[in-house]
Design a protein around this motif. Structure first.
Motif, PDB file in Angstrom:
ATOM      1  N   SER A 109       0.828  -1.207   0.000  1.00 23.50           N
ATOM      2  CA  SER A 109       0.000   0.000   0.000  1.00 23.50           C
ATOM      3  C   SER A 109       0.868   1.264   0.000  1.00 23.50           C
ATOM      4  O   SER A 109       0.518   2.238  -0.658  1.00 23.50           O
ATOM      5  N   ALA A 130      -6.813  -1.276  -0.789  1.00 24.02           N
ATOM      6  CA  ALA A 130      -5.980  -0.705   0.272  1.00 24.02           C
ATOM      7  C   ALA A 130      -6.805   0.223   1.160  1.00 24.02           C
ATOM      8  O   ALA A 130      -6.608   0.281   2.371  1.00 24.02           O
ATOM      9  N   PRO A 137      -5.761  -6.635   0.219  1.00 24.49           N
ATOM     10  CA  PRO A 137      -4.807  -6.101  -0.753  1.00 24.49           C
ATOM     11  C   PRO A 137      -4.398  -7.147  -1.781  1.00 24.49           C
ATOM     12  O   PRO A 137      -4.270  -6.834  -2.971  1.00 24.49           O
TER      13      PRO A 137
END
Lengths: 205, 658
Positions: free
Chosen positions: B184, B289, B361
């Protein structure tokens, strides 16, 4: 890699807006740890509360709520460039906050000497079952936030005294003020949960 | 002292000094009060071996050890320089922000060992630290899998076995959190067309606090270990060896990193998107994210609180989870009344949503890669974007399915079963979208794509073993068996490890400008994926045949020795294949051929700038003019670059300040 500047994201105004958003998200996060403690309180104490003296915490609560008023006054003062009121109100806020913190430390927790040994616990000890555990857990975490707030206010006061901050640029003051009101607001929930709600349960000795 | 120019070295020195200070502070205060230095005079150090000495010597000084550990983290952060700017601000000194090395003249490699504000450096720092922890956790797994390879072995002693499985669990979780942070931090600013995160200093702090956290977590193994598993349930954890305290504190600091890092991701996503990038033009990974960060920002506080409560119960005698010995809760007295179930509620309120932190993610990476390598638009973009948010939000309502047999109120079981099964709906949306994207595509089987496809197959195993565990009736039989282990490892590999490796291969050329070796990448995939299937199905098999979780040995009579041997061998194959990847990426590729700016013909913003990327990724502001995944649609464009830097939106000419 060469250095450079990011013209879009380096201005004071942009950063203040971003800081504000970040700060509120931080509070959202903190809601969960304080909320978790409140959940623990209702899970473990249910409809009861420890039978503790009522007057000292009431006075301390008044001091803390009053301090929020002076914090607000300080923020309004710097917004109109009234530096004298600004620094004075900050100092008053810090004094009232310290009164609260010291009151929790020495009146609510208290230190007594038992068998020649310094122990915590004027009215209630950390080891007093769930009552002691939750009481010290909630007041302890809150007091930690109060003392951080007092330190923050004193830092801002020191900077303000030296001529920092202006009507247009006082994010540091604003942040400290929001933080202080937030700590105050947490106590508005903690105080009744600790001292008011439920049937008083005595020590039973 | 040139070595002191490295922040990491200064941090470690500061940490050690902090630890000594904290330890001495508590012991000194105790001695000043005329008390003996030891809390428990009955505990004496065992000097037979160094190992035993370390494991027993510190136990009598538990509160001093805890305070020492807290000051270790503080000392580390001061030493490494993560708080330098903030301390200056507190004294009224302005520190204008520069892109580039924080200390001018630092060589490029040294930036990775110092506090650096560039999100690309921080992303790599997260990634390398995560891979290191992955190695530690994996090595532990290899050792205790040897013990489990055959029934009734005596290779690892039970105490060490308990410590190893507990450490494997939590170190791997730390590794995954760092890997998530790597993805991220590195990708979100690139994908939304920003040059950095919204709070670069906070970003550096959030990375560096992981280092003392990981060190404390790892050192817990040496100061007595702990036998609670990664969950740390009281009452066991309130009586466990000293190591459990360092485990709590390690998790606490890694959790602090989660909170601060996710705050940064949320603010960055909200405020720093390129002109034209509306929410529904963001790359899917940014959505993932963002959803992940919502969980990390809020729920992480609860695991911190629950561990802190046990920590305080151990050193201050605060009986949150202590029912009060033989005399159960007396209503009129301030004794007892604690309840271990409360710990499980607080713990799982984070730790269940946490698994969505680990997988969202990764699932975002899969959705990101499939359109590129199928040359087709992502199927159902808006639904996939919303499914991440839905998983994150439903994830808050399912925690008690970990507690069906824990003794919580029975009436809670069915509602939590219902909410748990509800998670299958948004997850199904993702699977449907992946299949729809692949359908009829011209698929290029490059290594990143293979890992994305492998992730889908592995996540499917994890997904299908979920409902039997979420359903009360079947969970009563499967709980605490190796079936749970099989389910969990399949979700973690499918949701994190495979997509993480896919992301490493996919963005490696962008980050370094070099192309990895495709044949070795393929070898890695074809070793790891079948081995994982064997391992996962083997774990599920032994679980249904009577293998319990967390036990150091099992009987011949269960008849699962062969299957266990297969699981162990498969584990070693996976371990070896990961070593191949590390060699491929970090050793061989320094001589490999240069990769162009856009080797995958991706439409993403970051692929339109040179590889490796310049310090300011986007010297000219990218302007988003189309949809992100319209692969194969003639004439469609996603991004254009403005001819000159845009005028500042607000307050031109103002820099730094209070």
């Amino acid at each position: 890699m060469a250095a450079g500047t990011d013209t879009l994201h380096d201005s004071y105004q942009w950063q203040t807006r971003t800081n504000r958003l970040g700060f509120w998200l931080f509070f959202l996060s903190e809601v969960f740890i304080f909320g978790g403690l409140l959940v623990a309180r209702f899970f473990l104490w249910g409809g009861t509360r420890p039978d503790l003296p009522q007057i000292p915490p009431l006075l301390l609560t008044v001091a803390l709520l009053l301090s929020s008023f002076f914090m607000f006054r300080a923020e309004m003062a710097i917004a109109t460039d009234d530096r004298k009121t600004f620094t004075r109100s900050l100092l008053l806020t810090a004094v009232l906050g310290s009164i609260f913190f010291l009151g929790v430390m020495f009146v609510e927790w208290g230190f007594t000497v038992e068998n020649g040994q310094l122990v915590l616990g004027n009215h209630i000890k950390p080891t007093d079952g769930v009552y002691g555990a939750v009481f010290y857990g909630m007041t302890g975490l809150h007091a930690l936030h109060v003392i951080s707030g007092v330190i923050g206010i004193l830092l801002v006061w020191n900077l303000g005294r030296k001529g920092h901050f202006s009507a247009e640029r006082h994010w540091g003051v604003e942040a400290t003020a929001i933080y202080w009101h937030y700590v105050d607001l947490v106590w508005v929930f903690f105080y009744p949960a600790l001292y008011l709600i439920g049937t008083a349960v005595g020590h039973g000795h | 002292m040139r070595v002191l120019k490295l922040g990491l070295v200064r941090g470690l020195l500061g940490g050690i000094m902090g630890w000594l200070f904290g330890f001495a502070l508590v012991i000194g205060a105790r001695l000043a009060l005329g008390l003996p230095a030891k809390w428990n005079p009955n505990l004496v150090a065992d000097t037979s071996t160094v190992w035993r000495f370390l494991a027993t010597a510190f136990a009598p000084y538990e509160p001093a050890m805890v305070v020492g550990a807290i000051f270790f983290a503080i000392g580390f952060m001061i030493g490494v320089g993560a708080v330098t700017d903030w301390l200056k601000w507190a004294r009224g000194i302005e520190t204008p922000f520069h892109h580039g090395a924080r200390i001018p003249g630092t060589p490029e490699w040294a930036r990775y060992f110092n506090v650096d504000y560039s999100h690309k450096v921080i992303g790599v720092q997260y990634g390398i630290t995560g891979i290191l922890l992955l190695g530690v956790g994996g090595t532990l797994a290899m050792i205790f899998r040897l013990q489990l390879a055959q029934p009734e072995l005596n290779f690892v002693q039970p105490d060490a076995f308990n410590t190893m499985i507990s450490a494997h669990g939590m170190i791997m979780i730390g590794a995954i959190l760092l890997g998530v942070g790597a993805m991220s931090n590195y990708l979100v600013p690139l994908m939304i067309g920003a040059n950095d995160m919204a709070f670069p200093r906070l970003n550096a702090f959030a990375f560096w606090i992981n280092v003392p956290g990981a060190l404390l977590l790892s050192s817990a193994m040496f100061i007595g270990g702990w036998n609670t598993g990664w969950t740390g349930y009281p009452p066991l954890s309130s009586q466990a060896p000293l190591g459990v305290q360092y485990f709590f504190l390690g998790v606490f600091f890694i959790g602090l990193s989660s909170i601060l890092g996710s705050l940064n991701v949320i603010v960055t996503t909200i405020t720093m998107r390129s002109p034209g990038m509306s929410l529904f033009r963001m790359p899917i990974f940014v959505w993932a994210a963002f959803a992940t960060s919502i969980i990390q920002l809020t729920a992480t506080q609860l695991i911190g609180l629950s561990f802190l409560m046990v920590l305080m119960q151990r050193i201050m005698g605060m009986g949150f989870f202590d029912p009060g010995g033989p005399v159960w809760y007396e209503v009129d007295k301030w004794v007892g009344g604690g309840n271990p179930i409360l710990f499980q509620h607080l713990f799982w309120f984070y730790s269940h949503p946490a698994v969505y932190v680990f997988i969202l993610p990764g699932l975002g990476i899969i959705s990101e890669l499939l359109p590129v390598f199928s040359r087709k638009p992502l199927f159902g973009y808006k639904w996939v974007a919303m499914s991440s948010m839905a998983i994150a939000l439903v994830g808050f309502l399912v925690w008690a399915h970990h507690m069906f047999v824990s003794g919580m109120s029975n009436f809670l079981r069915v509602p939590f079963m219902m909410s748990t099964l509800l998670v299958a709906v948004p997850t199904g949306v993702k699977f449907f979208s992946w299949l729809g994207t692949l359908w009829g595509g011209r698929i290029e089987y490059k290594t990143p794509m293979l890992f994305a496809l492998g992730a889908i197959s592995v996540f499917l195993i994890g997904g299908l073993t979920g409902p039997p565990l979420g359903t009360v009736a079947t969970d009563m039989n499967l709980t605490d068996t190796y079936f749970v282990v099989g389910h969990f490892h399949a979700t973690m590999f499918g949701g994190f490890v495979f997509p993480f490796f896919a992301a490493l291969y996919y963005w490696f050329p962008k980050a370094t400008g070099r192309m990895y070796n495709e044949r070795l990448g393929q070898l890695h995939f074809w070793l790891m994926t079948p081995a994982f299937w064997v391992m996962s199905l083997g774990q599920i098999f032994v679980g249904t045949h009577g293998m319990r979780r967390r036990i150091a040995s099992y009987e011949f009579e269960l008849g699962i020795g062969d299957a266990q041997m297969m699981v162990t061998i498969a584990g070693f194959v996976i371990f070896t294949s990961v070593l191949i990847m590390l060699a491929n990426l970090f050793v061989l590729s320094w001589r490999a051929q240069r990769a162009g700016a856009n080797p995958w013909r991706s439409r993403g913003l970051e692929w339109q700038v040179p590889s490796p990327m310049p310090e300011m990724t986007y010297a000219t502001t990218p302007i988003v003019v189309g949809e992100p995944y319209d692969y194969g649609k003639p004439g469609s464009t996603y991004v254009q670059f403005a001819p000159a830097p845009l005028a500042p939106a607000l307050g031109a000419g103002v820099t730094g300040g209070d």
